[in-house]
Enzyme design. Structure first.
Site, PDB file in Angstrom:
ATOM      1  N   CYS A   2      -4.906   1.204   5.278  1.00  0.00           N
ATOM      2  CA  CYS A   2      -6.304   1.501   5.633  1.00  0.00           C
ATOM      3  C   CYS A   2      -6.575   2.605   4.799  1.00  0.00           C
ATOM      4  CB  CYS A   2      -6.465   1.935   7.028  1.00  0.00           C
ATOM      5  SG  CYS A   2      -6.014   0.658   8.417  1.00  0.00           S
ATOM      6  N   ARG A  27      -7.663  -1.615  -0.669  1.00  0.00           N
ATOM      7  CA  ARG A  27      -6.536  -1.648   0.246  1.00  0.00           C
ATOM      8  C   ARG A  27      -6.646  -2.089   1.565  1.00  0.00           C
ATOM      9  NH1 ARG A  27      -2.629   3.153  -0.495  1.00  0.00           N
ATOM     10  NH2 ARG A  27      -2.544   3.203  -2.688  1.00  0.00           N
ATOM     11  N   TRP A  74      -7.894  -2.467   7.584  1.00  0.00           N
ATOM     12  CA  TRP A  74      -6.961  -3.460   7.570  1.00  0.00           C
ATOM     13  C   TRP A  74      -6.446  -3.608   8.961  1.00  0.00           C
ATOM     14  CZ3 TRP A  74      -2.171  -5.419   8.183  1.00  0.00           C
ATOM     15  CH2 TRP A  74      -1.842  -6.707   7.707  1.00  0.00           C
ATOM     16  N   ASN A  98      -4.052   5.341  10.345  1.00  0.00           N
ATOM     17  CA  ASN A  98      -3.574   4.324   9.390  1.00  0.00           C
ATOM     18  C   ASN A  98      -2.166   4.321   9.942  1.00  0.00           C
ATOM     19  OD1 ASN A  98      -2.525   2.696   7.284  1.00  0.00           O
ATOM     20  ND2 ASN A  98      -2.236   4.387   5.866  1.00  0.00           N
ATOM     21  N   GLY A  99      -1.700   2.896  10.386  1.00  0.00           N
ATOM     22  CA  GLY A  99      -0.378   2.874  10.912  1.00  0.00           C
ATOM     23  C   GLY A  99      -0.453   2.107  12.074  1.00  0.00           C
ATOM     24  N   GLU A 476       6.937 -15.937  -8.177  1.00  0.00           N
ATOM     25  CA  GLU A 476       5.879 -15.125  -8.534  1.00  0.00           C
ATOM     26  C   GLU A 476       4.617 -15.895  -8.750  1.00  0.00           C
ATOM     27  OE1 GLU A 476       5.288 -12.408  -7.874  1.00  0.00           O
ATOM     28  OE2 GLU A 476       3.573 -11.665  -9.166  1.00  0.00           O
ATOM     29  N   LYS A 480       1.205 -15.740  -6.468  1.00  0.00           N
ATOM     30  CA  LYS A 480      -0.030 -15.381  -7.105  1.00  0.00           C
ATOM     31  C   LYS A 480      -1.140 -16.338  -6.694  1.00  0.00           C
ATOM     32  CE  LYS A 480       0.556 -12.322  -7.845  1.00  0.00           C
ATOM     33  NZ  LYS A 480       1.487 -11.112  -7.897  1.00  0.00           N
ATOM     34  N   GLU A 483      -2.050 -16.352  -2.992  1.00  0.00           N
ATOM     35  CA  GLU A 483      -2.627 -15.113  -2.442  1.00  0.00           C
ATOM     36  C   GLU A 483      -4.192 -15.189  -2.803  1.00  0.00           C
ATOM     37  OE1 GLU A 483      -0.185 -11.950  -5.217  1.00  0.00           O
ATOM     38  OE2 GLU A 483      -1.198 -11.334  -3.247  1.00  0.00           O
ATOM     39  N   HIS A 499      17.521 -31.413  -2.832  1.00  0.00           N
ATOM     40  CA  HIS A 499      18.137 -30.914  -1.620  1.00  0.00           C
ATOM     41  C   HIS A 499      17.036 -30.992  -0.404  1.00  0.00           C
ATOM     42  CE1 HIS A 499      21.716 -30.557  -3.414  1.00  0.00           C
ATOM     43  NE2 HIS A 499      21.274 -29.876  -4.468  1.00  0.00           N
ATOM     44  N   LYS A 598      -3.892  -3.883  -0.366  1.00  0.00           N
ATOM     45  CA  LYS A 598      -2.854  -3.453  -1.586  1.00  0.00           C
ATOM     46  C   LYS A 598      -1.782  -2.910  -1.322  1.00  0.00           C
ATOM     47  CE  LYS A 598      -2.344  -3.151  -5.968  1.00  0.00           C
ATOM     48  NZ  LYS A 598      -1.627  -4.364  -6.602  1.00  0.00           N
TER      49      LYS A 598
HETATM   50  C1  F6R Z   1       1.549  -9.484  -4.534  1.00  0.00           C
HETATM   51  C2  F6R Z   1       1.503  -8.134  -4.193  1.00  0.00           C
HETATM   52  C3  F6R Z   1       2.590  -7.777  -3.204  1.00  0.00           C
HETATM   53  C4  F6R Z   1       3.204  -6.666  -3.421  1.00  0.00           C
HETATM   54  C5  F6R Z   1       4.207  -6.174  -2.243  1.00  0.00           C
HETATM   55  C6  F6R Z   1       4.825  -4.729  -2.489  1.00  0.00           C
HETATM   56  O1  F6R Z   1       0.479  -9.807  -5.466  1.00  0.00           O
HETATM   57  O2  F6R Z   1       0.983  -7.278  -4.807  1.00  0.00           O
HETATM   58  O3  F6R Z   1       3.424  -8.557  -2.873  1.00  0.00           O
HETATM   59  O4  F6R Z   1       3.995  -6.652  -4.420  1.00  0.00           O
HETATM   60  O5  F6R Z   1       3.211  -5.891  -1.124  1.00  0.00           O
HETATM   61  O6  F6R Z   1       4.048  -3.699  -2.747  1.00  0.00           O
HETATM   62  P1  F6R Z   1       4.529  -2.333  -3.463  1.00  0.00           P
HETATM   63  O7  F6R Z   1       5.006  -2.778  -4.968  1.00  0.00           O
HETATM   64  O8  F6R Z   1       3.472  -1.419  -3.733  1.00  0.00           O
HETATM   65  O9  F6R Z   1       5.616  -2.074  -2.833  1.00  0.00           O
END
Ligand code: F6R
Length: 603
Positions: A2, A27, A74, A98-99, A476, A480, A483, A499, A598
């Site tokens: 948040c 975020r 969030w 937040n939390g 990765e 991407k 998401e 497998h 984020k």
């Molecule tokens: C995917 C993404 C997340 C972050 C993960 C860790 O695009 O952004 O998977 O990589 O939440 O976040 P950080 O790097 O801030 O610890």
């Protein structure tokens, strides 16, 4: 996750609060709200959905108040709706949170039995009610905050505003919180992120866990005071100048932050190389030499975990250091064997990811030195680790991480090279320069990738495959795509397909096959297996291999020469652009994909 912004000072708080929240909206964007003091009363306006909805509501009344707190949510506890939006308030107090309050259900039960009422389904409101109850009992807000904070369990940050004065209070446990002062304008701020305070608060303070911050205006002078939970004055906070820049808040010529951040990569790659090899960063990157770690316990989440999987190869290959790479939320709840001589290495863009922070604490409590590969200077991870390797990616606004991944991998490479004493070797700089050039070419030729996206965007299932260092890139790439484009995608080690997952292959399944020059033939035979089962194949591999064209339906050729180690980063950029174009064709919210935030500051 948040976003929180609070203001007290001589001006109207609405503008800095909304501006700060707009910088943090990436975020969390389930709802937004603000509490202002109007005619001596606490007045809360909150609205489900993005900050824009709150802005429109406020535009109707144009309120003005010299103190206020705001929040973008969030959702964790309680559905996304107006009632559960923050701030939560009553006649005397308003709270943003937040939390997660882990013991909220049991506390709420007790409070309900005592006759207290609740307006929302959130855990956050439990803190408000506790605070109100204790303030009634003690007649002292600081004491009430301390008692309420000590009653709750879990990791949280709170900002509190009261009807009685124009002060703001804050307290946190393992969640980001920053206070800011502008001594020139006599304004004080509280936020979940220093980014919200750029341009407003040149002085920033990071209180430690269990320190109560109080922002006040005394005789026109803005002041920050800090207290321990026993209410004695505290010096457990870090004071810094706010050195962040605002450049990141604009998309410039790009339609999305994600696209802008993808295009920033060539410049950032060169800048980091110049800093680490030719500039003042060289000594930092050579620091491992005196430390001689036996083993790296690498932990991270999501994209940062994928970066760790790539980095492991560097430490093993160039430094002969054994590494494990684990998902932080798993590592923290195992009983990992942590021995003297070993090091905890944590990778995080934000430096605030709850699970990664918990791993750092775990390693530290076992006496291991803790190092980070981190983007955010001043973040909790940065402050808590013994040694930090900054990735110098600048602010990453797009929720889907792109440039941070590239810079994390590059930082790992430079650490390995620094440890091996190879930073001065021309080939090291040359390889990074080549990477930067190739990434720039891929970005310039983005329309080629868009054409492929046009052929793929309506497909329902994607399997990304790769071998060796391309396996983490497959993971990765799949992350991407899912998401931001909301389609099912999996990353697999190419040799693992037979497998089990090969059962999924038919003419509706797309295989995005990543092939490097290493293990090329083996990876090619995996592609043949998919082709034999009528899977649709998009191959990304080295140029000049006609067999790649024969076996695939679509092919993107890359020049791997001069990139013996860093080619996976180049391949990943193709996948970043592919996901971007597919998402754009599907019309999703690319910079703020649904359900995501984020920075994941709850576990
Ligand atoms: C995917 C993404 C997340 C972050 C993960 C860790 O695009 O952004 O998977 O990589 O939440 O976040 P950080 O790097 O801030 O610890």
């Amino acid at each position: 996750m948040c976003g929180i912004v609070g203001y007290t000072g001589p001006k109207n708080s609405v503008q800095p609060i909304l501006e700060g929240l707009s910088r943090l909206e990436y975020r969390g964007y389930d709802s937004a709200g603000i509490c202002l003091k109007l005619n001596g009363k606490l007045d809360i306006v909150k609205k489900e959905g993005k900050l824009e909805n709150l802005r429109s509501l406020l535009a109707q009344s144009n309120p003005s108040s010299n103190v206020g707190i705001g929040h973008t949510r969030w959702a964790t506890h309680g559905a996304v709706n107006n009632d559960n939006a923050h701030p939560h308030g009553n006649e005397d107090f308003a709270v943003v949170h937040n939390g997660i309050i882990e013991n909220a259900p049991i506390l709420k039960k007790g409070l309900l039995a005592e006759g207290w009422n609740f307006k929302s389904q959130t855990d956050s409101e439990v803190f408000l009610v506790l605070l109100t109850k204790f303030a009634k009992e003690d007649g002292d807000i600081l004491k009430a905050i301390s008692r309420a904070f000590q009653t709750i369990q879990g990791n949280s940050a709170f900002v509190i505003m009261e009807k009685a004065t124009d002060r703001l209070f804050c307290v946190k446990r393992s969640a980001p919180l920053v206070c800011g002062l502008n001594p020139n304008t006599n304004e004080a701020f509280v936020s979940s992120d220093p980014f919200a305070l750029i341009g407003y608060a040149p002085e920033i303070y990071f209180p430690q866990d269990g320190v109560i911050g109080c922002a006040s205006i005394m005789n026109g002078i803005a002041k920050m005071a800090f207290y321990e939970l026993d209410l004695s004055p505290s010096s457990r906070y870090l004071a810094q100048k706010n050195a962040m820049s605002l450049d990141a808040t604009s998309k410039g010529q790009y339609e999305h932050f994600m696209l802008k951040e993808i295009h920033e990569q060539p410049g950032l790659i060169e800048k980091l190389a110049a800093f680490a090899i030719k500039g003042e960063g060289k000594k930092d990157f050579e620091q491992l030499r005196g430390k001689n770690p036996d083993f790296f316990h690498i932990t991270a989440c999501g994209t940062a975990w994928h970066a760790g999987l790539v980095i492991k190869n560097f430490f093993e290959k160039f430094n002969n250091i054994r590494c494990s790479v684990e998902i932080a939320s798993e590592f923290r709840y195992r009983s990992p064997i942590l021995k003297k001589g070993e090091v905890g290495l944590f990778i995080s863009q934000s430096g605030e990811t709850a699970d990664t922070l918990a791993c750092q604490e775990l390693c530290k409590s076992h006496g291991l030195p803790t190092y980070s590969i981190v983007n955010t200077r001043g973040s909790t991870l940065y402050r808590d680790c013994d040694l930090n390797f900054l990735i110098h990616a600048g602010q990453e606004i797009g929720v889907a991480s792109t440039k941070a991944f590239t810079q994390q991998v590059l930082t790992g490479y430079l650490m390995a090279m620094g440890y091996a004493g190879k930073l001065d070797q021309t080939e090291v700089y040359q390889e990074i320069k080549t990477l930067s050039d190739r990434v720039a070419t891929i970005c310039q030729e983005s329309s080629k990738i868009k054409e492929i996206a046009l052929k793929l965007y309506q497909k329902k299932g994607f399997i990304f495959t790769g071998r060796g260092v391309y396996f983490p890139i497959a993971l990765e790439g799949a992350l991407k795509l899912k998401e931001i484009a909301y389609v099912h995608a999996e990353g697999y080690a190419a040799g693992e397909l037979k497998h089990g997952p090969i059962a999924l292959i038919d003419d509706n399944m797309v295989n995005i096959a990543l092939l490097g020059p290493e293990l090329f033939e083996k990876a090619l035979s995996n592609v043949e297996e998919v082709k034999a089962r009528r899977g649709l194949i998009f191959a990304i591999g080295p140029k000049g291999h006609s067999e790649l064209h024969q076996v695939s339906d679509m092919c993107y050729e890359l020049d791997f020469s001069g990139l013996p180690t860093l080619a996976p980063v180049m391949v990943n950029v193709v996948l970043q652009l592919l996901s971007y174009h597919i998402a754009k064709l599907k019309g999703t919210d690319i910079d703020k994909p649904r359900n995501l935030a984020k920075s994941v500051t709850v576990e």
